[in-house]
Design an enzyme around this catalytic site. Structure first.
Site, PDB file in Angstrom:
ATOM      1  N   ILE A   1       0.846  -1.205   0.000  1.00 14.52           N
ATOM      2  CA  ILE A   1       0.000   0.000   0.000  1.00 14.52           C
ATOM      3  C   ILE A   1       0.874   1.244   0.000  1.00 14.52           C
ATOM      4  O   ILE A   1       1.696   1.411   0.896  1.00 14.52           O
ATOM      5  CB  ILE A   1      -0.907   0.034   1.255  1.00 14.52           C
ATOM      6  CG1 ILE A   1      -1.608  -1.314   1.483  1.00 14.52           C
ATOM      7  CG2 ILE A   1      -1.910   1.165   1.163  1.00 14.52           C
ATOM      8  CD1 ILE A   1      -2.390  -1.381   2.787  1.00 14.52           C
TER       9      ILE A   1
ATOM     10  N   LYS B   1       5.537   0.395  12.814  1.00 17.82           N
ATOM     11  CA  LYS B   1       4.854   1.026  11.678  1.00 17.82           C
ATOM     12  C   LYS B   1       4.082   2.272  12.111  1.00 17.82           C
ATOM     13  O   LYS B   1       4.014   3.257  11.377  1.00 17.82           O
ATOM     14  CB  LYS B   1       3.936   0.007  11.006  1.00 17.82           C
ATOM     15  CG  LYS B   1       4.755  -1.079  10.309  1.00 17.82           C
ATOM     16  CD  LYS B   1       3.946  -2.336  10.047  1.00 17.82           C
ATOM     17  CE  LYS B   1       4.784  -3.391   9.339  1.00 17.82           C
ATOM     18  NZ  LYS B   1       4.114  -4.699   9.337  1.00 17.82           N
TER      19      LYS B   1
END
Lengths: 429, 429
Positions: free
Chosen positions: A138, A207
């Protein structure tokens, strides 16, 4: 003849070997977009013999000496795909110091030493890109950096760990236990033999640190992230979530309140109609709330050799364009804001509480009194059939501050015989 | 003093007035990213008096003469938000010819004259951006152009019309009729008083033309898109979809087979577990299948003043950066491929058929024989209770070619007393 952009690859594992594969398969398209041929010239590997066939297939020189790459003036970009902190950090730093651009998918490194590496890249006027470090396939970092510059992000909610999302899908849909779901994920190659980083939420926290940097311009350290994984999540909680109309997902949340943010990773109750609820199996998604666009979500594979390698090649194309246009040395994300953390008084949410209470008269009243004193009110309450001497009580609270909830839980611990089995945030108003 | 980038705005309606609002609200952030102040200097309006207050509030000079903007050498970017083909096309062309960069949200114009305008922008070395023309708040064009250059897209499926998606959500969830759903959408301002472009799929087709250009590099004309809207969709079909485990969505599909593509807009059956199935109300989403990343989806508001204006400002920031870096004049999407259309023999899908058949013995056998002869096999069949002299038969076929299906339908029309009430594609294998 076309210009050649030569790459030195650190690591030729499954993701690493995907890079030359994609570069060759898309040579024509890449040439059209960048005006250049991007080729992997050399690869740094641990065992030349083991990678000989790959090296031959892609016409890559293999070496066990990092300086063969770092000292080669023809190599203008280093792609680091070894993972872990060292020696990756040293090699990347050396590459930047020698004026080479760097692409990496190393989330551990970026989350813990990103600031330092970005500063070094600035100093040496090099590009440093790491799109693949968050949610593999993504293009979420680029999207935040480019398209949301005109927008104020207020909330980032991510399902950013494919392993745990796969496990939770199996636990919810197939009523598998945590242990069985983990075994299945390991058998399929989604989970490593030591699943600590995944199941304890550390990978997701890395993340969220990177995402927070992009969304809010703030450098958060891992110590500033409140992290709870899914280890040992009880099937009872999963069943209860289902019964009440929720999915349980491991959510990384980075939320802005005023000028400060709060970053956490934790299993949360997600209402079934929320876009994140339908993100299942090994897929990842990042849901963003912002003042301009409103609600948006970006969905795709979070890992896997091909999506990750594709993302790395996207970064290579970006650098190739920058080289062509003589615009290298600009930060991947230029947004900077003083790092401010939200206090517990200002962190608001609904909460799910699972309690074991003695199966005696008056227990429920006691619970209600404590909650009432702490100014925490009930949205939903379920008392389950008792098993032996204890009963299980499930509470979903109305929106309350973390401070108030913590006070209520402290009181319960001190002045009752209740056992708090679990507590989770509940998304939504 | 900071450099000032002056904008001329064509149209100061709801979206138009959002542009100066966002530029002012994000002035600091935009300055940080572009090194410039972007300000709306002049706005071209039909009625100065009607817009006086807005003009004063944002310190914008209002004019009814387009040349006040086109002939102003200080204005370097024209933002067109008038919509429709003319005079927008003429004004944009004149702006480009005078060396001004252009941002527009005009999907009608881009779908029908995009090639021409892009060529003109190339000739005059100007930037032409139109992110807001497809799926308002979702940066889908930029994402395809930037991040998927290293990837081969094979399929683009979009819910790209918010009005019809809102209507379908109401029809499915609340069992509202088409007429009631339309009235509600109109009352909420999602649908215009003449809803033709929305409900007949034309608006979605415009967007699929633009998406196809980005995903496959091919210039498709509106005549090459097979378009069917949701006008008059029967509640019986909606109920049947639900019963069989599907949602009905108006899907824009642009699919590659070999080197050719097929573009269509049509209501389709979407399996409930497909990521597009949970996209409801006025939201849009674009689902992409590609060889590298696999499956990804981009979700957000498809329209609305604020998301659209935010998207326009993103384009302005991109141009500001290009001006700063002296890299203007590059195409928004540089990917070009010969336009090739897939033949009916090669378009494969499952299909939903709804038939009215005489309630007599042997009718079902007849249907089965025709389908068998045409080499179209059944996946699911439902015969509903008859009403009077006729019964309703629902068929979901296995994957078959459009050519074979058309042959079967032709045969049914010619040699039976059946009435084909509806036919829709069914997504999934």
């Amino acid at each position: 003849m076309k210009e050649k952009l030569k790459i030195g690859l650190l690591g030729l594992g499954v993701v690493g070997s995907g890079v030359p594969e994609i570069l060759i398969a898309h040579q024509e398209k890449i040439r059209q977009v960048t005006g250049m041929d991007i080729v992997v010239e050399k690869a740094f590997v641990r065992d030349i013999e083991a990678k000989r066939a790959l090296g031959d297939a892609f016409n890559i020189q293999l070496t066990t000496s990092i300086n063969d790459i770092l000292d080669d003036p023809e190599i203008s970009i280093v792609v680091e795909l070894m993972g872990k902190i060292e020696p990756a950090k040293t090699y990347i730093s050396q590459a930047l110091e020698k004026g080479k651009h760097v692409v990496t998918a190393n989330k551990d490194l970026l989350a813990q030493h990103g600031g330092e590496l970005v500063a070094l890249a600035q100093k040496t006027h090099c590009d440093l890109y790491y799109e693949a470090s968050v949610a593999g396939g993504i293009p979420i970092l680029r999207t935040i950096a480019n398209s949301l510059a005109a927008d104020d992000i207020t909330n980032v909610l991510g399902i950013v760990n494919g392993t745990t999302n796969y496990m939770l899908t199996k636990m919810v849909n197939d009523a598998k236990t945590y242990e069985d779901a983990l075994k299945e994920a390991q058998a399929l190659g989604f989970a490593e033999s030591d699943p600590t980083n995944d199941v304890d939420g550390i990978d997701a926290a890395y993340k969220m640190v990177i995402l927070s940097q992009f969304a809010f311009g703030m450098n958060i350290s891992m110590e500033q992230v409140s992290v709870k994984g899914i280890r040992g999540l009880a099937l009872e909680d999963v069943a209860m979530a289902k019964q009440l109309g929720y999915e349980i997902k491991l959510i990384g949340a980075s939320q802005k309140t005023g000028e400060s943010i709060h970053v956490e990773v934790s299993p949360m109750f997600v209402p079934k109609k929320h876009p994140l609820a339908s993100v299942s199996n090994e897929y990842n998604a990042v849901f963003i709330e912002s003042s301009g666009v409103g609600e948006s979500m970006y969905y795709g594979p979070g890992a896997g050799a091909k999506p990750t390698a594709t993302s790395v090649v996207s970064d290579l194309i970006t650098i190739a364009k920058n080289i062509r246009l003589k615009t290298t040395g600009h930060m991947f994300n230029a947004y900077r804001h003083e790092t401010l953390l939200t206090s517990d008084e200002e962190i608001f949410s609904k909460y799910y509480l699972s309690l074991e209470v003695p199966d005696e008269k008056g227990q429920f009243l006691k619970l209600a009194e404590i909650m009432n004193q702490a100014d925490v009110s009930f949205d939903q309450v379920v008392q389950q059939k008792s098993e032996g001497d204890t009963a299980r009580v499930i509470v979903i609270t109305h929106r309350t501050s973390k401070k108030k909830l913590d006070a209520a839980l402290e009181k319960i611990k001190k002045s009752t015989a209740f056992t708090l089995l679990n507590t989770m945030k509940v998304l939504g108003d």
